[in-house]
Design a protein around this motif. Structure first.
Motif, PDB file in Angstrom:
ATOM      1  N   THR A 154       0.813  -1.224   0.000  1.00  0.00           N
ATOM      2  CA  THR A 154       0.000   0.000   0.000  1.00  0.00           C
ATOM      3  C   THR A 154       0.845   1.272   0.000  1.00  0.00           C
ATOM      4  O   THR A 154       0.664   2.150  -0.844  1.00  0.00           O
ATOM      5  N   ALA A 155       1.749   1.399   0.963  1.00  0.00           N
ATOM      6  CA  ALA A 155       2.496   2.654   1.122  1.00  0.00           C
ATOM      7  C   ALA A 155       3.321   3.017  -0.114  1.00  0.00           C
ATOM      8  O   ALA A 155       3.262   4.165  -0.585  1.00  0.00           O
ATOM      9  N   PRO A 156       4.107   2.095  -0.702  1.00  0.00           N
ATOM     10  CA  PRO A 156       4.880   2.473  -1.896  1.00  0.00           C
ATOM     11  C   PRO A 156       3.999   2.955  -3.049  1.00  0.00           C
ATOM     12  O   PRO A 156       4.372   3.892  -3.766  1.00  0.00           O
ATOM     13  N   VAL A 157       2.849   2.310  -3.239  1.00  0.00           N
ATOM     14  CA  VAL A 157       1.954   2.741  -4.320  1.00  0.00           C
ATOM     15  C   VAL A 157       1.399   4.133  -4.034  1.00  0.00           C
ATOM     16  O   VAL A 157       1.274   4.967  -4.940  1.00  0.00           O
ATOM     17  N   LEU A 158       1.096   4.406  -2.776  1.00  0.00           N
ATOM     18  CA  LEU A 158       0.597   5.733  -2.424  1.00  0.00           C
ATOM     19  C   LEU A 158       1.661   6.803  -2.666  1.00  0.00           C
ATOM     20  O   LEU A 158       1.348   7.900  -3.135  1.00  0.00           O
ATOM     21  N   TYR A 159       2.908   6.500  -2.364  1.00  0.00           N
ATOM     22  CA  TYR A 159       3.985   7.461  -2.629  1.00  0.00           C
ATOM     23  C   TYR A 159       4.026   7.823  -4.116  1.00  0.00           C
ATOM     24  O   TYR A 159       4.077   9.000  -4.490  1.00  0.00           O
ATOM     25  N   VAL A 160       4.015   6.813  -4.962  1.00  0.00           N
ATOM     26  CA  VAL A 160       4.097   7.051  -6.413  1.00  0.00           C
ATOM     27  C   VAL A 160       2.874   7.820  -6.900  1.00  0.00           C
ATOM     28  O   VAL A 160       2.980   8.723  -7.735  1.00  0.00           O
ATOM     29  N   ASN A 161       1.694   7.491  -6.359  1.00  0.00           N
ATOM     30  CA  ASN A 161       0.479   8.196  -6.765  1.00  0.00           C
ATOM     31  C   ASN A 161       0.525   9.664  -6.401  1.00  0.00           C
ATOM     32  O   ASN A 161       0.114  10.525  -7.191  1.00  0.00           O
ATOM     33  N   LEU A 162       1.017   9.960  -5.221  1.00  0.00           N
ATOM     34  CA  LEU A 162       1.089  11.359  -4.795  1.00  0.00           C
ATOM     35  C   LEU A 162       2.094  12.141  -5.633  1.00  0.00           C
ATOM     36  O   LEU A 162       1.858  13.308  -5.968  1.00  0.00           O
ATOM     37  N   VAL A 163       3.198  11.497  -6.001  1.00  0.00           N
ATOM     38  CA  VAL A 163       4.150  12.153  -6.901  1.00  0.00           C
ATOM     39  C   VAL A 163       3.499  12.394  -8.258  1.00  0.00           C
ATOM     40  O   VAL A 163       3.666  13.462  -8.871  1.00  0.00           O
ATOM     41  N   LEU A 165       0.319  12.823  -8.908  1.00  0.00           N
ATOM     42  CA  LEU A 165      -0.648  13.917  -8.775  1.00  0.00           C
ATOM     43  C   LEU A 165       0.059  15.268  -8.708  1.00  0.00           C
ATOM     44  O   LEU A 165      -0.411  16.252  -9.290  1.00  0.00           O
ATOM     45  N   ALA A 166       1.180  15.313  -8.000  1.00  0.00           N
ATOM     46  CA  ALA A 166       1.946  16.562  -7.945  1.00  0.00           C
ATOM     47  C   ALA A 166       2.431  16.949  -9.342  1.00  0.00           C
ATOM     48  O   ALA A 166       2.426  18.136  -9.716  1.00  0.00           O
ATOM     49  N   ALA A 167       2.831  15.954 -10.135  1.00  0.00           N
ATOM     50  CA  ALA A 167       3.273  16.235 -11.502  1.00  0.00           C
ATOM     51  C   ALA A 167       2.119  16.769 -12.351  1.00  0.00           C
ATOM     52  O   ALA A 167       2.305  17.703 -13.155  1.00  0.00           O
ATOM     53  N   ILE A 249       0.446  25.473  -5.320  1.00  0.00           N
ATOM     54  CA  ILE A 249       0.214  25.148  -3.904  1.00  0.00           C
ATOM     55  C   ILE A 249      -0.409  23.764  -3.773  1.00  0.00           C
ATOM     56  O   ILE A 249      -0.031  22.966  -2.902  1.00  0.00           O
ATOM     57  N   GLY A 250      -1.370  23.453  -4.661  1.00  0.00           N
ATOM     58  CA  GLY A 250      -1.976  22.126  -4.626  1.00  0.00           C
ATOM     59  C   GLY A 250      -0.961  21.028  -4.867  1.00  0.00           C
ATOM     60  O   GLY A 250      -0.981  19.980  -4.200  1.00  0.00           O
ATOM     61  N   GLY A 251      -0.042  21.239  -5.799  1.00  0.00           N
ATOM     62  CA  GLY A 251       1.019  20.264  -6.022  1.00  0.00           C
ATOM     63  C   GLY A 251       1.913  20.096  -4.811  1.00  0.00           C
ATOM     64  O   GLY A 251       2.330  18.982  -4.475  1.00  0.00           O
ATOM     65  N   ALA A 252       2.177  21.210  -4.123  1.00  0.00           N
ATOM     66  CA  ALA A 252       3.009  21.151  -2.919  1.00  0.00           C
ATOM     67  C   ALA A 252       2.318  20.359  -1.808  1.00  0.00           C
ATOM     68  O   ALA A 252       2.982  19.642  -1.042  1.00  0.00           O
ATOM     69  N   THR A 253       0.989  20.461  -1.713  1.00  0.00           N
ATOM     70  CA  THR A 253       0.286  19.697  -0.678  1.00  0.00           C
ATOM     71  C   THR A 253       0.349  18.203  -0.961  1.00  0.00           C
ATOM     72  O   THR A 253       0.413  17.396  -0.030  1.00  0.00           O
ATOM     73  N   PHE A 254       0.340  17.808  -2.238  1.00  0.00           N
ATOM     74  CA  PHE A 254       0.516  16.395  -2.556  1.00  0.00           C
ATOM     75  C   PHE A 254       1.878  15.899  -2.087  1.00  0.00           C
ATOM     76  O   PHE A 254       1.998  14.798  -1.539  1.00  0.00           O
ATOM     77  N   LEU A 255       2.904  16.701  -2.309  1.00  0.00           N
ATOM     78  CA  LEU A 255       4.242  16.311  -1.869  1.00  0.00           C
ATOM     79  C   LEU A 255       4.339  16.301  -0.342  1.00  0.00           C
ATOM     80  O   LEU A 255       5.000  15.426   0.240  1.00  0.00           O
ATOM     81  N   ALA A 256       3.678  17.273   0.311  1.00  0.00           N
ATOM     82  CA  ALA A 256       3.673  17.286   1.779  1.00  0.00           C
ATOM     83  C   ALA A 256       2.981  16.047   2.337  1.00  0.00           C
ATOM     84  O   ALA A 256       3.367  15.521   3.396  1.00  0.00           O
ATOM     85  N   ALA A 257       1.963  15.559   1.620  1.00  0.00           N
ATOM     86  CA  ALA A 257       1.267  14.350   2.061  1.00  0.00           C
ATOM     87  C   ALA A 257       2.190  13.142   2.088  1.00  0.00           C
ATOM     88  O   ALA A 257       2.015  12.228   2.906  1.00  0.00           O
ATOM     89  N   ILE A 258       3.202  13.128   1.209  1.00  0.00           N
ATOM     90  CA  ILE A 258       4.181  12.034   1.214  1.00  0.00           C
ATOM     91  C   ILE A 258       4.937  12.015   2.539  1.00  0.00           C
ATOM     92  O   ILE A 258       5.156  10.948   3.138  1.00  0.00           O
TER      93      ILE A 258
END
Length: 291
Positions: A154-163, A165-167, A249-258
């Motif tokens: 779960t966690a590794p897939v979530l990391y990639v997804n958040l990256v 979304l930030a992209a 800012i929205g992209g930054a929040t995705f990265l902060a979620a990581i």
């Protein structure tokens, strides 16, 4: 109210396990989001009142279906206090996942609320864009998320997804005056959002030590703080600067979620290993691979 109670109801009443129930729940949300803009565009072309009458009719159908088809949930002997969801946030795993989802929803609702402005298209075209987005949300919720979870955890897939979304948000911000680029980025984001929604909700249920209805209520309360504040803040920021800044800012929040998710990485992995061991003992075959 609907998000919290519907999620709790489907997890409680599902016979195939909570993971399958969450997959179907997120897929249904994605299909509804896909069809909604198309239907709204058609009704809106008739009258601006049309979409609102359409929503009212759909809510009536949902009410009848709920009364007729949803089985009654037996009452428990133990009463649940109104403060139970807030008290549940004292548990580290639930709080971490809630804060991660708050940041994720901040970026998500910024995209959902403000991406239509730089597209500069009519109701029908906008409906087609979000229909494509919603179809990807539904497809990835059902077909992609379980396979990626089983393969990588779960966690590794979530990391990639958040990256990812930030992209997508970075593309919107950088090409905010190119409508085609904005539309493509929004549609592509549906794949990441569908996968993320399913795995995040499952992770909340895995790490939470409280009953699942209480966990879903606490989780929904925290995450929609981000969904509620993001559109307002995005509007104020856009007025004070330019339309691209809210998306940065929205992209930054995705990265902060990581970063927040990393605090709960071990808890998610431990919960997955426990679930896999439990499934092995019950069925003689392993479930999903641990993180």
């Amino acid at each position: 109210m609907f998000i919290a109670t519907s999620l709790a109801a489907i997890v409680t009443s599902a016979s195939g396990g909570f993971a399958d129930a969450i997959i179907l729940y997120e897929a249904a949300l994605g299909l509804g989001i896909a069809v909604g803009p198309l239907l709204g565009g058609e009704l809106g072309s008739i009258s601006w009142r049309g979409p609102f009458f359409g929503v009212a009719a759909l809510m009536f159908v949902a009410l009848v279906a709920t009364v007729a088809l949803v089985p009654p949930t037996p009452r428990t002997s133990e009463r649940t206090a109104l403060s139970a969801p807030l008290r549940a946030l004292r548990h580290r795993g639930l709080l971490v996942m809630g804060l991660m989802a708050l940041l994720y929803n901040w970026g998500f609702f910024t995209m959902l609320g403000y991406a239509p402005y730089p597209m500069e298209v009519g109701a029908h075209e906008l409906g087609l864009v979000f229909a494509g987005w919603g179809l990807l949300v539904a497809a990835c919720s059902v077909f992609v998320a379980p396979r990626l979870q089983a393969r990588f955890g779960t966690a590794p897939v979530l990391y990639v997804n958040l990256v990812g979304l930030a992209a997508c948000m970075a593309v919107i911000a950088a090409f905010v005056h190119v409508p085609a680029a904005v539309m493509v980025a929004v549609v592509v984001s549906g794949a990441f959002i569908g996968t993320n929604n399913t795995l995040t909700t499952q992770a909340v249920m895995l790490v939470s030590p409280v009953p699942r209805p209480v966990a879903s209520s606490a989780y929904g309360f925290v995450r929609f703080i981000g969904g509620g504040l993001a559109p307002y803040v995005a509007g104020r920021v856009a007025e004070a600067s330019n339309l691209s800044v809210p998306f940065w800012i929205g992209g930054a929040t995705f990265l902060a979620a990581i970063g927040v998710l990393a605090l709960g990485h071990r808890m998610i992995g431990d919960a997955e290993r426990g679930l896999s061991t439990e499934a092995t003992l019950e069925h003689g075959a392993p479930a999903a691979a641990p993180a």
